[in-house]
Scaffold this motif. Structure first.
Motif, PDB file in Angstrom:
ATOM      1  N   PHE A 351       0.810  -1.223   0.000  1.00  0.00           N
ATOM      2  CA  PHE A 351       0.000   0.000   0.000  1.00  0.00           C
ATOM      3  C   PHE A 351       0.847   1.280   0.000  1.00  0.00           C
ATOM      4  O   PHE A 351       0.304   2.375   0.127  1.00  0.00           O
ATOM      5  CB  PHE A 351      -0.956   0.004   1.197  1.00  0.00           C
ATOM      6  CG  PHE A 351      -2.070  -1.003   1.091  1.00  0.00           C
ATOM      7  CD1 PHE A 351      -2.893  -1.052  -0.027  1.00  0.00           C
ATOM      8  CD2 PHE A 351      -2.319  -1.898   2.122  1.00  0.00           C
ATOM      9  CE1 PHE A 351      -3.932  -1.973  -0.123  1.00  0.00           C
ATOM     10  CE2 PHE A 351      -3.360  -2.833   2.048  1.00  0.00           C
ATOM     11  CZ  PHE A 351      -4.165  -2.865   0.920  1.00  0.00           C
ATOM     12  N   MET A 352       2.166   1.147  -0.081  1.00  0.00           N
ATOM     13  CA  MET A 352       3.031   2.325  -0.222  1.00  0.00           C
ATOM     14  C   MET A 352       3.995   2.102  -1.369  1.00  0.00           C
ATOM     15  O   MET A 352       4.311   0.961  -1.714  1.00  0.00           O
ATOM     16  CB  MET A 352       3.858   2.564   1.045  1.00  0.00           C
ATOM     17  CG  MET A 352       3.116   3.209   2.181  1.00  0.00           C
ATOM     18  SD  MET A 352       4.305   3.635   3.474  1.00  0.00           S
ATOM     19  CE  MET A 352       3.169   4.328   4.680  1.00  0.00           C
ATOM     20  N   ALA A 353       4.472   3.217  -1.944  1.00  0.00           N
ATOM     21  CA  ALA A 353       5.565   3.134  -2.916  1.00  0.00           C
ATOM     22  C   ALA A 353       6.508   4.301  -2.669  1.00  0.00           C
ATOM     23  O   ALA A 353       6.072   5.377  -2.261  1.00  0.00           O
ATOM     24  CB  ALA A 353       5.025   3.178  -4.338  1.00  0.00           C
ATOM     25  N   TYR A 354       7.801   4.056  -2.881  1.00  0.00           N
ATOM     26  CA  TYR A 354       8.813   5.100  -2.733  1.00  0.00           C
ATOM     27  C   TYR A 354       9.277   5.518  -4.128  1.00  0.00           C
ATOM     28  O   TYR A 354       9.526   4.665  -4.977  1.00  0.00           O
ATOM     29  CB  TYR A 354      10.039   4.596  -1.970  1.00  0.00           C
ATOM     30  CG  TYR A 354       9.774   4.013  -0.600  1.00  0.00           C
ATOM     31  CD1 TYR A 354       8.652   4.377   0.150  1.00  0.00           C
ATOM     32  CD2 TYR A 354      10.672   3.102  -0.041  1.00  0.00           C
ATOM     33  CE1 TYR A 354       8.437   3.848   1.411  1.00  0.00           C
ATOM     34  CE2 TYR A 354      10.463   2.570   1.227  1.00  0.00           C
ATOM     35  CZ  TYR A 354       9.337   2.933   1.944  1.00  0.00           C
ATOM     36  OH  TYR A 354       9.130   2.401   3.194  1.00  0.00           O
ATOM     37  N   VAL A 355       9.421   6.837  -4.335  1.00  0.00           N
ATOM     38  CA  VAL A 355       9.966   7.349  -5.593  1.00  0.00           C
ATOM     39  C   VAL A 355      11.243   8.123  -5.271  1.00  0.00           C
ATOM     40  O   VAL A 355      11.214   9.076  -4.481  1.00  0.00           O
ATOM     41  CB  VAL A 355       8.958   8.282  -6.299  1.00  0.00           C
ATOM     42  CG1 VAL A 355       9.510   8.718  -7.652  1.00  0.00           C
ATOM     43  CG2 VAL A 355       7.599   7.599  -6.459  1.00  0.00           C
ATOM     44  N   TYR A 356      12.354   7.684  -5.842  1.00  0.00           N
ATOM     45  CA  TYR A 356      13.649   8.336  -5.638  1.00  0.00           C
ATOM     46  C   TYR A 356      13.986   9.086  -6.927  1.00  0.00           C
ATOM     47  O   TYR A 356      13.875   8.523  -8.016  1.00  0.00           O
ATOM     48  CB  TYR A 356      14.746   7.302  -5.386  1.00  0.00           C
ATOM     49  CG  TYR A 356      14.461   6.327  -4.263  1.00  0.00           C
ATOM     50  CD1 TYR A 356      13.615   5.232  -4.458  1.00  0.00           C
ATOM     51  CD2 TYR A 356      15.058   6.479  -3.017  1.00  0.00           C
ATOM     52  CE1 TYR A 356      13.364   4.326  -3.438  1.00  0.00           C
ATOM     53  CE2 TYR A 356      14.822   5.563  -1.994  1.00  0.00           C
ATOM     54  CZ  TYR A 356      13.971   4.496  -2.206  1.00  0.00           C
ATOM     55  OH  TYR A 356      13.737   3.601  -1.196  1.00  0.00           O
ATOM     56  N   LEU A 357      14.415  10.322  -6.789  1.00  0.00           N
ATOM     57  CA  LEU A 357      14.690  11.130  -7.968  1.00  0.00           C
ATOM     58  C   LEU A 357      16.126  11.640  -7.955  1.00  0.00           C
ATOM     59  O   LEU A 357      16.673  11.970  -6.904  1.00  0.00           O
ATOM     60  CB  LEU A 357      13.730  12.325  -8.013  1.00  0.00           C
ATOM     61  CG  LEU A 357      12.238  11.937  -8.052  1.00  0.00           C
ATOM     62  CD1 LEU A 357      11.366  13.157  -7.806  1.00  0.00           C
ATOM     63  CD2 LEU A 357      11.886  11.266  -9.376  1.00  0.00           C
TER      64      LEU A 357
END
Ligand SMILES: [Zn+2]
Length: 551
Positions: A351-357
């Motif tokens: 139910f979560m997602a991490y976005v690294y930029l």
């Protein structure tokens, strides 16, 4: 007080990795130390680590009359959660995300994810440009899972002492991948254990009864390996017994929560009984402390591609970041040389997602590698992606299927690696707002202790391992059809959220023949209010400290 002094103990013997690989090939036992620490006399603690068991399911099990071994251990229930010989705390919460690897890491170290370095089932380390997936969710490669089981991957990544190192007593671990600093590790062969997880990842439905399922076979077989080790080496001061099958069986069951209860009754209670019987047989059951704890709960979901927000194709969260102008890292554990020019990374947690930029100015041209040691630029890198997710969620543009799938979008102004991290804030459609202010304007009693738990996930020396943007999908609140999860394959349950169903875990302390009142005192004196997973080691330390003071 002896135990606490042993906080910084030697790591695993250098030679153990190849030995573990060899032993895991057949299943059996692996000595992790050349010389086991001396046993503290008359001190025995068993920890049953129940993967993916919600608090309410555990209490239903105890009260069902169908779990004779666990019920006998606890004795009659005298008051809500207070038993003749045990105490079940009603308020204990998981860390965020309510996911396996992050939660067991916090439970077995006493430090939250942002401080222990392990932030999820998948995560990205920008300093080393390495993607980890000890429980693969967006990816399907099980290489890191194998490394976790056989080569101590999680122990290597944890930046703080494990419970075994903190205690410095004789400790055995059955199946759980966090075994750095223990005396002995027992496991089943990979064809069953890794096969179990691989089936889970593939979403393979067995349709078997609990006892005949692969999950049940792994949990029950692990007890045989454990009891053989007890007979060979005697009873350790601490025995951790991990049952991964509960979670995998539930994920794959069409009627998940009733099926899980059936599994707990037929497999888990039986396995617990076999461990207790072995202690009895060896004359060591009386006065033994027994704990039950879970990593997270479960939330039922619809098992279809509409609700699984996968990683493949051109209509996924990966596509949103791509359409916002980023070269996105492919959803694979390892990449070829010519695939290393990515500017964004996604890691999935249910139910979560991490976005690294990345700071795209360091790698504008296709084929050039980004300098991931630099943080992204707030206005030029972070906010375009935040706005893209907000827009697709509101309007379905440009990806109609993503409309209404996201609950909250968290982001923050980046700081250089090693700088003072800022806490995550929530995007309200115009700007980032502190979590507390957002919740005052939009009360969300369904998200338990959100601000504190987000803080523990994403502040500390490893704060940047939970991404620059964190997406929370719609989960427990509302009908099944309105729940969406970040995973490559559909499942009948997911977890990872701050909802009650994912977050409330059993935290139970009992002593064979002991007093429930005393168990309650020990628990309450050593945990916060409410208790969190990271408080767990303090309970075990207190039991051992008391015993050491007695002797
Ligand atoms: Zn789990």
């Amino acid at each position: 007080m002896v135990a606490i002094a042993a906080l910084v103990l030697a790591m695993l013997a250098q030679s153990s990795c190849s030995l573990i690989s060899k032993t895991v090939a057949t299943g059996g036992e692996v000595p992790l130390k050349s010389t086991p620490p001396p046993k503290i006399p008359h001190l025995r603690v068993i920890v049953f680590a129940l993967d993916g068991t919600p608090r309410d399911q555990f209490m239903a099990l105890v009260r069902s009359g169908k779990a004779p071994n666990i019920a006998r251990l606890l004795g009659d229930e005298e008051d809500n959660g207070l038993f003749e010989h045990g105490y079940a705390d009603a308020d204990a919460l998981s860390m965020l995300p309510s996911s396996t690897v992050a939660d067991w890491s916090a439970t077995l170290t006493g430090e939250p994810p942002g401080r222990n370095g392990v932030t999820g089932d998948e995560w990205f380390e920008r300093e080393h440009t390495r993607f980890f997936a000890p429980v693969p969710i967006s990816v399907t490669d099980t290489g890191d899972l194998q490394k976790a089981i056989t080569d101590g991957l999680i122990g290597d990544e944890l930046r703080v002492p494990t419970l075994y190192q903190q205690l410095g007593v004789d400790s055995n671990v059955s199946l759980l991948w966090i075994y750095r600093g223990a005396t002995l590790y027992t496991t089943v062969g990979p064809s069953s254990y890794a096969g179990l997880i691989a089936d889970l990842i593939a979403g393979k439905l067995t349709g078997d009864s609990a006892e005949k399922s692969i999950s049940g076979a792994v949990d029950l077989d692990s007890v045989n390996r454990l009891t053989a080790a007890l007979e060979a080496h005697g009873i350790p001061n601490l025995q951790v017994v991990y049952f991964p099958g509960i979670d995998s069986f539930t994920h794959l069951s069409p009627d998940p929560m009733p099926s899980q209860l059936g599994y707990l009754e037929t497999v888990t209670d039986k396995a617990v009984g076999e461990v207790l019987d072995e202690y009895r047989k060896l004359g060591a059951l009386d006065d033994t402390y027994v704990m039950f704890v879970a990593d997270h709960g479960q939330t039922p979901t619809l098992n279809d591609d509409t609700h699984a927000l996968g990683a493949d194709g051109d209509n996924t969260p990966f596509s949103v970041v791509h359409d916002a102008g980023f070269r996105v890292r492919k959803a694979k554990l390892t990449l070829a040389d010519n695939e290393q020019d990515y500017q964004a990374v996604l890691a999935y947690e249910g139910f979560m997602a991490y976005v690294y930029l990345a700071d795209r100015s360091t790698c504008a041209a296709s084929g050039s590698r980004c300098d991931w040691k630099k943080p992204p630029r707030f206005e030029k890198d972070v906010m375009p992606v935040v706005r893209a997710f907000y827009k697709v969620n509101r309007s379905g543009r440009p990806i109609p299927r993503l409309k209404g799938t996201i609950d909250l979008i968290f982001a923050r102004a980046p700081v250089p690696v090693g700088g003072n991290p800022l806490p995550f804030q929530i995007f309200d459609g115009h700007r980032l707002v502190p979590i507390q202010d957002y919740l005052q304007a939009h009360p969300r009693p369904d998200l338990l202790d959100l601000e504190q738990r987000m803080d523990w996930l994403a502040t500390g020396p490893y704060d940047n391992r939970a991404g620059d943007i964190l997406l929370m999908s719609k989960s427990g609140l509302g009908p099944l059809a309105n729940r969406f999860y970040f995973a490559a394959r559909p499942h009948y349950t997911w977890h990872g959220s701050a909802d009650e169903t994912d977050s409330r875990i059993p935290l139970v302390l009992a002593q064979v023949g002991g007093s429930g009142e005393r168990m309650r005192k020990i628990v309450q004196a050593n945990v916060g209010k409410p208790p969190y997973e990271k408080d767990f080691p303090a309970i075990v330390r207190a039991i051992i400290r008391d015993k050491s003071d007695d002797d």
